[in-house]
Design an enzyme around this catalytic site. Structure first.
Site, PDB file in Angstrom:
ATOM      1  N   CYS B 154      29.775 -22.372 -61.833  1.00 44.21           N
ATOM      2  CA  CYS B 154      28.663 -23.328 -61.749  1.00 44.21           C
ATOM      3  C   CYS B 154      28.609 -24.375 -62.860  1.00 44.21           C
ATOM      4  O   CYS B 154      28.506 -25.572 -62.587  1.00 44.21           O
ATOM      5  CB  CYS B 154      27.338 -22.573 -61.687  1.00 44.21           C
ATOM      6  SG  CYS B 154      27.191 -21.527 -60.237  1.00 44.21           S
ATOM      7  N   ARG B 189      35.510 -23.088 -75.686  1.00 44.40           N
ATOM      8  CA  ARG B 189      36.603 -22.619 -74.823  1.00 44.40           C
ATOM      9  C   ARG B 189      36.327 -21.193 -74.349  1.00 44.40           C
ATOM     10  O   ARG B 189      37.218 -20.349 -74.296  1.00 44.40           O
ATOM     11  CB  ARG B 189      37.963 -22.742 -75.543  1.00 44.40           C
ATOM     12  CG  ARG B 189      39.131 -22.670 -74.558  1.00 44.40           C
ATOM     13  CD  ARG B 189      40.467 -23.178 -75.125  1.00 44.40           C
ATOM     14  NE  ARG B 189      40.897 -22.513 -76.312  1.00 44.40           N
ATOM     15  CZ  ARG B 189      41.101 -23.111 -77.491  1.00 44.40           C
ATOM     16  NH1 ARG B 189      40.910 -24.412 -77.620  1.00 44.40           N
ATOM     17  NH2 ARG B 189      41.492 -22.422 -78.516  1.00 44.40           N
ATOM     18  N   SER B 190      35.059 -20.944 -74.000  1.00 40.57           N
ATOM     19  CA  SER B 190      34.722 -19.633 -73.453  1.00 40.57           C
ATOM     20  C   SER B 190      35.370 -19.483 -72.082  1.00 40.57           C
ATOM     21  O   SER B 190      35.695 -20.475 -71.424  1.00 40.57           O
ATOM     22  CB  SER B 190      33.206 -19.495 -73.318  1.00 40.57           C
ATOM     23  OG  SER B 190      32.736 -20.326 -72.275  1.00 40.57           O
ATOM     24  N   ASP B 212      37.854 -25.060 -80.093  1.00 40.30           N
ATOM     25  CA  ASP B 212      36.919 -24.019 -80.522  1.00 40.30           C
ATOM     26  C   ASP B 212      37.221 -23.659 -81.974  1.00 40.30           C
ATOM     27  O   ASP B 212      38.036 -24.329 -82.616  1.00 40.30           O
ATOM     28  CB  ASP B 212      36.924 -22.808 -79.575  1.00 40.30           C
ATOM     29  CG  ASP B 212      38.152 -21.925 -79.723  1.00 40.30           C
ATOM     30  OD1 ASP B 212      39.043 -22.246 -80.542  1.00 40.30           O
ATOM     31  OD2 ASP B 212      38.224 -20.913 -79.014  1.00 40.30           O
ATOM     32  N   ILE B 213      36.570 -22.631 -82.479  1.00 41.47           N
ATOM     33  CA  ILE B 213      36.744 -22.335 -83.905  1.00 41.47           C
ATOM     34  C   ILE B 213      38.176 -21.948 -84.248  1.00 41.47           C
ATOM     35  O   ILE B 213      38.594 -22.050 -85.393  1.00 41.47           O
ATOM     36  CB  ILE B 213      35.791 -21.218 -84.417  1.00 41.47           C
ATOM     37  CG1 ILE B 213      35.736 -20.057 -83.407  1.00 41.47           C
ATOM     38  CG2 ILE B 213      34.397 -21.753 -84.669  1.00 41.47           C
ATOM     39  CD1 ILE B 213      35.107 -18.805 -83.984  1.00 41.47           C
TER      40      ILE B 213
END
Lengths: 332, 332
Positions: B154, B189-190, B212-213
């Site tokens: 979603c 970037r999950s 991301d980290i």
């Protein structure tokens, strides 16, 4: 006055237990193979982990000694998914193993890769359907026919096989209840090893304390009728200090060289098993406390891997597939 | 001398974009429903996350305003899996959503839960098959018939819909290539949001920097013929300082109240979109730099959720099922 029986610890080596299992695997293979030879296990190595490389070498040796083909494929981690898909579609491949972690620090990406392996070739028992069945104590993939056995993850199953060998599983009790009355602490709650192991032991009737850096959870058998699932409760404020003194069996699986189980908390005569690739128990000290000590499980894990592979061959869906394999082996 | 055009930033609210989508959803629902009413979305809340509760409330409101039934079920996290299985088997349930995280600090356990949801009710597009198809740019679940569209997650799809609305997707280009020439930075970037989004944008032709980290990865379109998959390369030594000045579009998704995108690195006239539930861009400052600013996407995400739900209804396997639903609705 009778002489006191000396307090000695029996050290049981994985090799001894593995040999029994491998004989069983050979016998089953002969029964189901109809003269076919050499089921083929493909192993994907996409990291530089020395433990994975060593495990791959042992697997190759064990495969070849026991009538299996072992095909190690070193691939780039970005190409891994495509390579797995090719192996899924390749009728000459009977089972697929992947050495994790592939994406350290991103366990859900690894989980995605696990799910990419076809259920019919998932020799590690890590696909969702296999895990689901394990957690719910569902033994077959095809109810109500119940011809195809569901696979269990290798390391947890190896520990179960060790506990059976050590007669911690009491064969006098009903199958499925043979750990009833036993208290077991499992130090590690990873999704691949510690958590499934705690669930398996609880499903067989044990009271299991599952310990990791976040705390202690109590696993007990589920009460449901249809596919009873173990129950899990947080034990607020608990630590090893509470679990170890009341445990009959202590299972270490901490992936760290420096970690050692505090021996002084272990009760006299406990059974200690280490499934970490590092020694979680200090050898000389644990022998002063434990009745049985199993310093490593790696070779049993490989035997279980082959046991799973034979199961995949037995579960194989179609005769067409069998035919294709037969031809493949005639060519080779 | 002509007067200089004042440098102004157009702020586009999610509400505006959501309205268009909801109209489209209504029209499609009328076409496929054959007089049936109210597809039913079941939402499982097993945490106390205030963001999840708020999202659930908005979802309920939007569902009811648009002809859908919304059934919020608050359950204990240990009972969640069983409750999902019941909903999977319940013919009155058309779609299932779960508010994550359930097991904070244990993302693979959450991933296990995701996989428990039936593919036919996976309104969030998070089951492995849906994710696999998205990563490989496979649009249908049932090739070669191609009657059942595969669902997309979603929030990433909401961002795509926003970029279409903003005409960053150039409709003059061929479908599937409409981001060609665009450079986009995605900060997050999950596995649920940032990584799928980067892949979707790359599959549509963009050059995507995923930050991301742990660092920066470059996502570009795959070269394969059969189900081309985007390619990923590590950009060693890169950070926002390298990505932001060359980006046409900057998408923030950092789940932290204190995190702010460094405005001085954003190039003049960039498009800035925030999909975090916190404001990743400082409002007054970003308006001095950006040409378009979308401060939140939540309402578009809910519209996309209903779009997915309608798609599940359209994809539904059997007529028997349709019949059962019809009877169910006649009763109610």
């Amino acid at each position: 006055m009778a002489e006191a029986v000396p307090k000695t610890c029996k050290v049981v080596l994985a090799d001894t237990i593995a040999k029994n299992l491998l004989q069983e695997v050979k016998d089953t293979l002969e029964k189901i193979s109809n003269g076919e030879q050499h089921p083929c296990l493909v192993a994907f190595l996409a990291n530089d982990d020395p433990a994975a490389i060593k495990y791959a070498e042992w697997s190759k040796k064990t495969c070849e000694e026991n009538g299996f083909a072992f095909d190690l494929r070193k691939v780039d981690k970005e190409a891994l998914e495509e390579e797995i898909m090719l192996a899924n579609d390749d009728k000459k491949v009977d089972g697929i193993i992947v050495y994790y972690p592939i994406f350290p620090g991103n366990p859900t990406h690894d989980k995605y890769i696990q799910e990419t392996v076809s259920l019919h070739k998932d020799v590690e028992g890590l696909c969702h359907k296999h895990l689901y069945n394990m957690y719910h104590n569902v033994r077959f993939l095809d109810p109500p026919h119940n011809l195809k056995k569901s696979l269990l993850p290798c390391t947890p199953l190896a520990v179960v096989k060790i506990l059976e060998y050590l007669q911690i599983y009491n064969p006098i009790l009903t199958y499925g209840n043979r750990l009833y009355g036993k208290t077991i602490t499992v130090i590690n709650r990873s999704e691949v090893n510690g958590r499934p192991l705690a669930a398996l032991l609880a499903n067989d009737g044990a009271t299991v304390y599952s310990v990791d850096i976040n705390g202690v959870q109590l696993f007990t058998r589920g009460q449901g009728i249809k596919s009873p699932r173990h129950q899990v409760h947080d034990k607020e404020g608990w630590g090893l200090k509470e679990c170890l003194p009341i445990s009959d069996v202590i299972i270490g699986g901490v992936p760290s060289e420096s970690y050692k189980v505090p021996i002084d908390l272990i009760r006299d005569g406990a059974v200690c098993i280490n499934f970490s690739s590092f020694r979680n128990f200090d050898g000389p000290a644990v022998k002063e406390k434990a009745s049985i000590y199993v310093p490593s499980v790696g070779k049993v894990t490989i035997a279980v891997l082959l046991r799973n592979l034979v199961r995949l061959v037995a579960n194989r869906p179609s005769d067409a597939h069998q035919q294709a394999r037969k031809e493949a082996f005639t060519d080779g």
